[in-house]
Design an enzyme around this catalytic site. Structure first.
Site, PDB file in Angstrom:
ATOM      1  N   HIS A 176       7.187  74.940 -17.536  1.00 30.89           N
ATOM      2  CA  HIS A 176       7.512  76.107 -18.368  1.00 30.89           C
ATOM      3  C   HIS A 176       6.223  76.700 -18.965  1.00 30.89           C
ATOM      4  O   HIS A 176       6.048  77.912 -18.981  1.00 30.89           O
ATOM      5  CB  HIS A 176       8.434  75.712 -19.527  1.00 30.89           C
ATOM      6  CG  HIS A 176       9.815  75.287 -19.115  1.00 30.89           C
ATOM      7  ND1 HIS A 176      10.422  74.155 -19.601  1.00 30.89           N
ATOM      8  CD2 HIS A 176      10.724  75.864 -18.287  1.00 30.89           C
ATOM      9  CE1 HIS A 176      11.630  74.046 -19.096  1.00 30.89           C
ATOM     10  NE2 HIS A 176      11.843  75.056 -18.290  1.00 30.89           N
ATOM     11  N   LYS A 224      26.721  73.341 -22.282  1.00 38.65           N
ATOM     12  CA  LYS A 224      25.786  72.552 -21.458  1.00 38.65           C
ATOM     13  C   LYS A 224      25.403  71.242 -22.130  1.00 38.65           C
ATOM     14  O   LYS A 224      24.676  70.434 -21.552  1.00 38.65           O
ATOM     15  CB  LYS A 224      24.514  73.373 -21.203  1.00 38.65           C
ATOM     16  CG  LYS A 224      24.485  74.091 -19.858  1.00 38.65           C
ATOM     17  CD  LYS A 224      23.085  74.589 -19.560  1.00 38.65           C
ATOM     18  CE  LYS A 224      22.943  75.045 -18.118  1.00 38.65           C
ATOM     19  NZ  LYS A 224      21.589  75.545 -17.829  1.00 38.65           N
ATOM     20  N   ARG A 247      10.813  77.214  -8.273  1.00 42.27           N
ATOM     21  CA  ARG A 247      10.117  75.994  -7.886  1.00 42.27           C
ATOM     22  C   ARG A 247      10.180  75.757  -6.393  1.00 42.27           C
ATOM     23  O   ARG A 247       9.186  75.487  -5.734  1.00 42.27           O
ATOM     24  CB  ARG A 247      10.717  74.779  -8.598  1.00 42.27           C
ATOM     25  CG  ARG A 247      10.366  74.701 -10.053  1.00 42.27           C
ATOM     26  CD  ARG A 247      11.185  73.680 -10.751  1.00 42.27           C
ATOM     27  NE  ARG A 247      12.595  73.993 -10.601  1.00 42.27           N
ATOM     28  CZ  ARG A 247      13.572  73.433 -11.282  1.00 42.27           C
ATOM     29  NH1 ARG A 247      13.292  72.484 -12.145  1.00 42.27           N
ATOM     30  NH2 ARG A 247      14.820  73.789 -11.098  1.00 42.27           N
ATOM     31  N   SER A 253      13.415  69.872 -16.624  1.00 43.80           N
ATOM     32  CA  SER A 253      13.754  69.293 -17.930  1.00 43.80           C
ATOM     33  C   SER A 253      14.714  68.129 -17.740  1.00 43.80           C
ATOM     34  O   SER A 253      14.670  67.145 -18.487  1.00 43.80           O
ATOM     35  CB  SER A 253      14.407  70.344 -18.839  1.00 43.80           C
ATOM     36  OG  SER A 253      13.502  71.347 -19.147  1.00 43.80           O
TER      37      SER A 253
HETATM   38  O1  PNS Z   1      16.797  77.014 -17.969  1.00 43.47           O
HETATM   39  P1  PNS Z   1      18.067  77.433 -17.301  1.00 43.47           P
HETATM   40  O2  PNS Z   1      19.231  76.575 -17.802  1.00 43.47           O
HETATM   41  O3  PNS Z   1      17.961  77.435 -15.811  1.00 43.47           O
HETATM   42  O4  PNS Z   1      18.359  78.948 -17.784  1.00 43.47           O
HETATM   43  C1  PNS Z   1      19.526  79.620 -17.369  1.00 43.47           C
HETATM   44  C2  PNS Z   1      19.701  80.957 -18.105  1.00 43.47           C
HETATM   45  C3  PNS Z   1      19.564  80.770 -19.603  1.00 43.47           C
HETATM   46  C4  PNS Z   1      18.641  81.934 -17.654  1.00 43.47           C
HETATM   47  C5  PNS Z   1      21.099  81.510 -17.738  1.00 43.47           C
HETATM   48  O5  PNS Z   1      22.053  80.493 -17.866  1.00 43.47           O
HETATM   49  C6  PNS Z   1      21.548  82.688 -18.609  1.00 43.47           C
HETATM   50  O6  PNS Z   1      20.947  83.741 -18.589  1.00 43.47           O
HETATM   51  N1  PNS Z   1      22.620  82.467 -19.389  1.00 43.47           N
HETATM   52  C7  PNS Z   1      23.151  83.474 -20.303  1.00 43.47           C
HETATM   53  C8  PNS Z   1      24.495  84.025 -19.762  1.00 43.47           C
HETATM   54  C9  PNS Z   1      24.217  85.111 -18.739  1.00 43.47           C
HETATM   55  O7  PNS Z   1      23.689  86.150 -19.053  1.00 43.47           O
HETATM   56  N2  PNS Z   1      24.530  84.829 -17.459  1.00 43.47           N
HETATM   57  C10 PNS Z   1      24.186  85.756 -16.373  1.00 43.47           C
HETATM   58  C11 PNS Z   1      25.394  86.424 -15.787  1.00 43.47           C
HETATM   59  S1  PNS Z   1      26.230  85.313 -14.723  1.00 43.47           S
END
Ligand code: PNS
Length: 173
Positions: free
Chosen positions: A17, A41, A93, A131
């Site tokens: 990150h 989560k 990644r 993570s």
């Molecule tokens: O670190 P991560 O868990 O891979 O991050 C995922 C994240 C936070 C980018 C994603 O889950 C997100 O944007 N969640 C908010 C809800 C949303 O806007 N979803 C997109 C439409 S499906």
């Protein structure tokens, strides 16, 4: 002024990150790290703790430009709009990330065509890093020194030792 959002769970922040934060901060005038509050989560670190850990890492890197860290709930595009961001930053990644990231980027673009997602390919040395791997290694007391920024190392270990003592206590009861 170009504002970018780097969203994620950051449970906890890793060196991967930090690499993306460093590179993305040079791409936009203002980078905002968006920490998802998603209790579904079941994150190990609370959103307040995750924000604090990231702020500590940023403070530990004075060479970085000013970066904001904020928790957000709900849709990412709504948070991005509220912050006047035009760019969402994500790290890629490996090919295994691609399908999910493509779907996320395309859905977000459909929801808000003014916001584009920009991908940074993760540096090779961090391409395996997640993570969840850090959490698993730390939960077994393994060495995570090469995976997370030094300044948060002890906090991650402390979190798992408090989890272990709570679990131990509840088994005894
Ligand atoms: O670190 P991560 O868990 O891979 O991050 C995922 C994240 C936070 C980018 C994603 O889950 C997100 O944007 N969640 C908010 C809800 C949303 O806007 N979803 C997109 C439409 S499906």
């Amino acid at each position: 002024m170009k504002i970018g959002i780097y969203p994620g769970s950051f449970d906890p922040i890793t060196l991967g990150h930090l690499d993306i934060i460093t590179r993305a901060s040079g791409l936009v005038d203002q980078l905002i790290i968006g920490v998802l509050v998603n209790n579904a989560k079941k994150p190990v670190f609370t959103s307040e703790e995750r924000v604090e850990l990231i702020e500590r890492v940023i403070k530990d890197h004075p060479e970085l430009p000013p970066i904001k860290v904020e928790a957000f709930e709900g849709l990412l595009v709504n948070f991005a709009k509220k912050k006047n961001a035009s760019v969402i930053v994500r790290g890629l990644r490996a090919i295994t990330d691609f399908e999910y990231e493509l779907q996320l980027a395309q859905t977000n673009h459909k929801l808000c065509p003014d916001i584009d997602t920009v991908f940074f390919t993760t540096r090779l040395e961090y391409s395996y890093l997640s993570s969840s791997a850090v959490r698993e290694i730390a939960s077994f007391g393994g060495n995570i020194r090469q995976f997370v920024p030094e300044c948060i190392l002890q906090s991650v270990y402390d979190k798992y030792s408090s989890i272990r003592s709570v679990n131990h206590g509840s088994k005894q009861n």
